[in-house]
Design a protein around this motif. Structure first.
Motif, short mmCIF file in Angstrom:
data_model
loop_
_atom_site.label_atom_id
_atom_site.label_comp_id
_atom_site.label_asym_id
_atom_site.label_seq_id
_atom_site.Cartn_x
_atom_site.Cartn_y
_atom_site.Cartn_z
N UNK A 139 0.98 -1.22 0.03
CA UNK A 139 -0.20 0.12 0.08
C UNK A 139 0.88 1.32 -0.04
N UNK A 140 0.59 2.11 -0.87
CA UNK A 140 1.34 3.52 -0.82
C UNK A 140 1.09 4.29 0.57
N UNK A 141 2.30 4.37 1.14
CA UNK A 141 2.34 4.87 2.47
C UNK A 141 1.68 6.21 2.36
N UNK A 142 1.81 6.96 1.30
CA UNK A 142 1.28 8.34 1.21
C UNK A 142 -0.07 8.62 0.95
N UNK A 143 -0.80 7.63 0.58
CA UNK A 143 -2.20 7.66 0.29
C UNK A 143 -3.03 7.08 1.34
N UNK A 144 -4.06 7.82 1.71
CA UNK A 144 -5.08 7.27 2.79
C UNK A 144 -5.73 5.90 1.99
N UNK A 145 -6.28 4.80 2.93
CA UNK A 145 -6.45 3.80 2.51
C UNK A 145 -7.48 3.61 1.51
N UNK A 146 -8.63 4.44 1.46
CA UNK A 146 -9.43 4.40 0.65
C UNK A 146 -9.06 4.80 -0.85
#
Lengths: 286, 254
Positions: B91-98
């Motif tokens: 998961x991209x650490x800089x994007x929120x999960x949604x």
């Protein structure tokens, strides 16, 4: 599942609020803000015209009219210092901005596209780094001839390399990570992978690199001007002012002291900020 | 549905896959077992179209991935999705999960999965439904990956994997970086999702018990060769390849 990953709170967007823990970083920030403030409101502050030569008053000691005294042409040193900060800070900002604008796209393309383009850019960088940065800048500036534009060109030509290298290194590392692969599998077009997934990863390191570089760029600009390869007289520039004061070093050292101190404090505060940022953002590679 | 035929792949002089062939039927789960370095993940990459095989054919629903490029490849890709081993890296650490979860849906605006029919234009709601499908509370929508536990992150990665309702989901050791109690939960979740959406799985693992629990058939990969292919219930049969039997014994000892 590692507990450390959950507890760890990395700052995702560097902000000035977050680097407030170290007093020394705050000092750097404070003194840089003063420099910037002086640069902006400088023209309203100066007591005298920095360009007017007055041979009758040459090499005058500090007085109410001339707070720091006058130079060998009878010009107000205080006014020249303040107006000179525009040249030094302005050129530095322009150089750093240009270098970032060149370095990031080159590094991104080099790292992501790879292949021949990558080899070409990297060999070019290798070739340019064969000479020490400063010598190369002198050589280029000397070749192009003395002027502020050429000075900027020579510094940019020397400085883009480290940015391209840093960005390329990060991209090579990140592009193999699973979130990038997952994005590819999820149908992300290349431009979106670059802008959405890769670009955010390089912002903090580039920011740190840039702040640490500000000091170096100021030094190169001042040094080249000192050597007569930058600002042309009577343009006030700190390095050139150092050079102007050189013949009188034995008798009136203040002529070199004031611009020297200005350069020293400015470079110091930029480096303090840069190091504070680096520690705070936890970037070890720079 | 998925057909892998005589696939070979080498990196430089190193032969990673040697003449691998197998098939997966619609709705079937095939377990792929093998030690580290046996070529499991390379095979996954080839099927995902992230790499090209040297020889052989990989066809999904009759379409050969290997000769596709650009837009065509992007179109074909939506039928096969992936869940990786390490949910931290996936998961991209800089994007929120949604945003991570619905990214694929943004890339394929014309794909309308049955369970998202009514909310296809509302990104937040799609993310909400997807999280619900994998048993995550919608309060986690705005969180960043580092604010989630390993199990929650893996659930989010699974949500992204099923978001396009693919016909094949490749699970590349989806449980091996999680702790034991979470492993069982994730396995059960994968099992439920498969029944709900009638997806096929290629379940890559070195965990015999997990594979046996979730898969109908198992394939054993050893040094790039497919040495054994059998129904899960025949795992302990005498006709198993010696290497398979060794793996079973090793698993029993643990």
């Amino acid at each position: 599942m590692k507990v450390s990953h959950i507890l760890q709170k990395k700052p995702y967007f560097p902000s000035l609020v977050r680097i407030n823990s170290k007093p020394i970083t705050m000092f750097g920030l404070f003194s840089l803000s003063i420099f910037i403030l002086i640069t902006i409101i400088g023209p309203f502050l100066v007591p005298n015209d920095p360009f007017t030569a007055n041979m009758a008053e040459r090499l005058a000691p500090p007085s109410l009219t001339y707070p720091f005294g006058t130079d060998h042409m009878g010009r107000c040193i205080f006014s020249r210092l303040i107006i000179g900060s525009q040249t030094t800070l302005g050129i530095t900002a322009l150089v750093i901005a240009t270098v970032i604008l060149i370095g990031i796209p080159l590094g991104l393309l080099s790292g992501y596209v790879g292949g021949r383009f990558d080899s070409f850019v990297m060999r070019l960088a290798d070739g340019l780094t064969a000479l020490p940065e400063f010598i190369l800048a002198i050589a280029i500036a000397g070749f192009l001839g003395p002027s502020l534009t050429n000075l900027m060109i020579s510094v940019v030509l020397v400085k883009w390399i480290s940015y391209t290298r840093v960005v390329r290194g990060i991209i090579l590392l990140e592009r193999e990570k699973e979130y990038v692969l997952a994005a590819k599998v999820g149908g992300c077009p290349t431009w979106k992978i670059i802008t959405r997934h890769l670009l955010p990863q390089i912002i903090s390191p580039v920011l740190v690199l840039a702040t640490l570089d500000v000091g170096k760029v100021i030094l190169i600009i001042s040094s080249l001007s000192y050597l007569g390869l930058g600002a042309k007289p009577p343009e006030p520039e700190w390095g050139a002012m150092l050079n102007d004061g050189r013949p009188y070093f034995q008798t009136i050292p203040e002529l070199m002291f004031y611009p020297g101190m200005a350069i020293f404090i400015l470079v110091l505060s930029c480096n303090l900020i840069g190091e504070g940022l680096r520690d705070k953002l936890d970037i070890k590679s720079i | 549905m998925l057909q892998v035929k005589n696939v070979c792949k080498s990196y430089r002089s190193n032969k990673v896959l040697n003449d691998v062939s197998f098939q997966i039927q619609q709705g079937e789960c095939l377990g792929l077992i093998g030690g580290s370095g046996s070529g499991k993940s390379t095979l996954a990459k080839l099927i995902l179209g992230l790499d090209q095989s040297d020889r052989g054919q990989i066809t999904l629903n009759g379409i050969d991935f290997q000769c596709l490029k650009g837009t065509e490849l992007r179109k074909a890709r939506r039928h096969v999705q992936v869940v990786f081993q390490d949910p931290t890296a996936s998961l991209n650490p800089k994007l929120p999960v949604w945003k991570s979860v619905i990214e694929s849906l943004e890339n394929y605006p014309d794909v309308v999965p049955s369970f998202l029919k009514d909310v296809r234009n509302d990104k937040k709601q799609m993310a909400e439904i997807l999280l619900e499908k994998v048993g995550l509370n919608k309060s986690l929508l705005e969180r960043y990956p580092h604010q989630l536990s390993g199990g929650q992150r893996q659930r989010a990665a699974i949500a992204r994997g099923i978001s396009l309702q693919p016909s094949l989901l490749i699970c590349d050791e989806p449980t091996s970086s999680l702790d034991v109690s979470i492993q069982a939960q994730i396995l059960n979740l994968l099992k439920e999702l498969r029944e709900e959406f009638n997806m096929s799985y290629l379940f890559i693992s070195h965990d015999m018990a997990a594979v046996r629990y979730i898969c109908e058939r198992m394939a054993v990969l050893k040094e790039g060769m497919l040495v054994d292919l059998f129904l899960s219930e025949d795992l302990f049969s005498k006709r198993r390849h010696p290497y398979t039997r060794r793996l079973v014994e090793a698993a029993a000892e643990n």
